[in-house]
Design a protein around this motif. Sequence first.
Motif, short mmCIF file in Angstrom:
data_model
loop_
_atom_site.label_atom_id
_atom_site.label_comp_id
_atom_site.label_asym_id
_atom_site.label_seq_id
_atom_site.Cartn_x
_atom_site.Cartn_y
_atom_site.Cartn_z
N GLU A 190 -10.82 -32.01 -38.03
CA GLU A 190 -11.62 -32.83 -37.12
C GLU A 190 -12.56 -33.74 -37.89
OE1 GLU A 190 -13.46 -29.80 -34.81
OE2 GLU A 190 -11.72 -29.51 -33.49
N ASN A 191 -13.18 -33.21 -38.94
CA ASN A 191 -14.13 -34.01 -39.74
C ASN A 191 -13.42 -35.14 -40.48
OD1 ASN A 191 -16.18 -32.33 -38.88
ND2 ASN A 191 -16.26 -31.14 -40.77
N PHE A 192 -12.23 -34.85 -40.98
CA PHE A 192 -11.49 -35.87 -41.72
C PHE A 192 -11.09 -37.02 -40.80
CE2 PHE A 192 -7.33 -37.08 -43.95
CZ PHE A 192 -7.96 -37.95 -44.80
N LEU A 193 -10.58 -36.68 -39.62
CA LEU A 193 -10.20 -37.71 -38.67
C LEU A 193 -11.41 -38.53 -38.23
CD1 LEU A 193 -7.60 -35.70 -36.59
CD2 LEU A 193 -7.12 -37.75 -37.94
N ALA A 194 -12.54 -37.85 -38.06
CA ALA A 194 -13.77 -38.57 -37.68
C ALA A 194 -14.21 -39.51 -38.79
CB ALA A 194 -14.88 -37.56 -37.35
N GLU A 195 -14.04 -39.08 -40.03
CA GLU A 195 -14.39 -39.93 -41.17
C GLU A 195 -13.51 -41.18 -41.21
OE1 GLU A 195 -14.73 -39.65 -46.07
OE2 GLU A 195 -13.99 -37.95 -44.92
N LEU A 196 -12.21 -40.99 -40.98
CA LEU A 196 -11.31 -42.14 -40.96
C LEU A 196 -11.65 -43.08 -39.81
CD1 LEU A 196 -7.84 -40.50 -41.79
CD2 LEU A 196 -9.47 -41.59 -43.35
N VAL A 215 -2.74 -45.75 -39.36
CA VAL A 215 -3.03 -44.76 -40.41
C VAL A 215 -3.59 -43.50 -39.77
CG1 VAL A 215 -4.50 -44.24 -42.39
CG2 VAL A 215 -3.37 -46.47 -42.22
N ILE A 216 -4.51 -43.66 -38.84
CA ILE A 216 -5.12 -42.49 -38.19
C ILE A 216 -4.07 -41.72 -37.39
CG2 ILE A 216 -6.79 -41.77 -36.46
CD1 ILE A 216 -8.56 -44.11 -37.44
N ASP A 217 -3.19 -42.43 -36.71
CA ASP A 217 -2.12 -41.75 -35.97
C ASP A 217 -1.21 -40.98 -36.91
OD1 ASP A 217 -3.04 -42.69 -33.57
OD2 ASP A 217 -1.63 -44.36 -33.44
N TYR A 218 -0.90 -41.56 -38.07
CA TYR A 218 -0.05 -40.88 -39.07
C TYR A 218 -0.70 -39.57 -39.49
CZ TYR A 218 2.20 -39.95 -43.58
OH TYR A 218 2.86 -39.36 -44.63
N VAL A 219 -1.98 -39.61 -39.77
CA VAL A 219 -2.70 -38.41 -40.22
C VAL A 219 -2.79 -37.40 -39.08
CG1 VAL A 219 -4.93 -37.53 -41.03
CG2 VAL A 219 -4.00 -39.66 -41.97
N ARG A 220 -3.10 -37.87 -37.88
CA ARG A 220 -3.26 -36.97 -36.74
C ARG A 220 -1.96 -36.22 -36.43
NH1 ARG A 220 -5.34 -40.35 -33.46
NH2 ARG A 220 -7.51 -39.68 -33.65
N GLN A 221 -0.85 -36.87 -36.62
CA GLN A 221 0.44 -36.24 -36.29
C GLN A 221 0.95 -35.32 -37.39
OE1 GLN A 221 3.08 -39.51 -35.37
NE2 GLN A 221 1.65 -40.35 -33.86
N ARG A 222 0.26 -35.30 -38.53
CA ARG A 222 0.71 -34.48 -39.66
C ARG A 222 -0.44 -33.62 -40.16
NH1 ARG A 222 3.06 -39.15 -39.20
NH2 ARG A 222 5.31 -39.39 -39.61
N PRO A 223 -0.60 -32.43 -39.60
CA PRO A 223 -1.73 -31.58 -39.99
C PRO A 223 -1.73 -31.21 -41.46
CG PRO A 223 -0.14 -30.37 -38.63
CD PRO A 223 0.23 -31.81 -38.54
#
Length: 327
Positions: A190-196, A215-223
């Motif tokens: 959660e913190n990483f996604l908030a940082e992005l 980029v954020i969607d890519y990260v969100r879909q790949r834990p």
Amino acid sequence: MDQERFRKYLIEKKLPKEHLDSFVNLAERFERFLDEADRSGAIESATADEVNAFSAALIAGGENTWDNYIALLRYAAFAKNRPAFVAVMEYLDGREALGNLHRKVGETLGDAARERIFDGIDLPPLGTPNMEKARLTQPVIERLESAAPDACRAILSSGLRDLQDAWYEDAKTDFEEAGSVDAFLKTRRENFLAELEKHKAEGTWWFVQVITDEVIDYVRQRPEVSTGIREGNIVYEAKIPYMAKEYLAETDERMKRYYYCHCPWVRESIRTGEVRISPTFCNCSSAFHKKKWEVIFGQPLRAEVVETVLRGDPWCKFAIHLPDGVV
């Protein structure tokens, strides 16, 4: 150059006062270099090739110091020149790796073996172009892997970066507050996604990256990318692409691997195809990924490469083995 504005920028970034004059002088030298070489004449339009040429001049003059490269990095950031910023950052990122490899080979296999493995190889000075580092790395890893494959993996897995335990104290505190591996991973994700999201909203770079919705969607879909997933006592982690925006837009598979890889000289070997560095070298990255877990648990841990772009995989994925009985 706008000397006063750059000086103000350095003060805002809390640069020690005793470095202000030398940093401003280095920036002025770079712009004079651009003018004298009939180049662009301004940091805003300076290219990576121009940065490389200036670096070569610093090396030739014995002025390739850490502070000079930090000054150049700060100037590129001040000018919002991302290609120049990346070029300088790649001189600094992993600068200690080959020297540490040289030291650890001697400590593990002895001086005679090290002399054979590094025969004809001089450790590169700070500011050496990444392609030259790739050319130096290839024979060293090939010789080490051939002479002592188990020792090769062990040395690389021990890490070639000077990672300090203190850098991971926040992770240790977060883990203690979370109370379990799963809760820790959830919070960190959660913190990483908030940082992005913050970087995207403010239009700032995350390290060298431009952050977009894609980029954020890519990260969100790949834990695995956002902090890792746990299966039993193993946490699987994957790197976010080094330049995720470019990676997602690229269709050529070789160039996708180039944009994914985080090691500056391995990236160049992928881009040019001039040398082939063994995938075994990626064990160095497994050491990076396990470091925070070693600080959290206060003990050495085992990590292994599961996938790597050097084997043609679409990403670099690592398995970190946590201590038995961890909740």
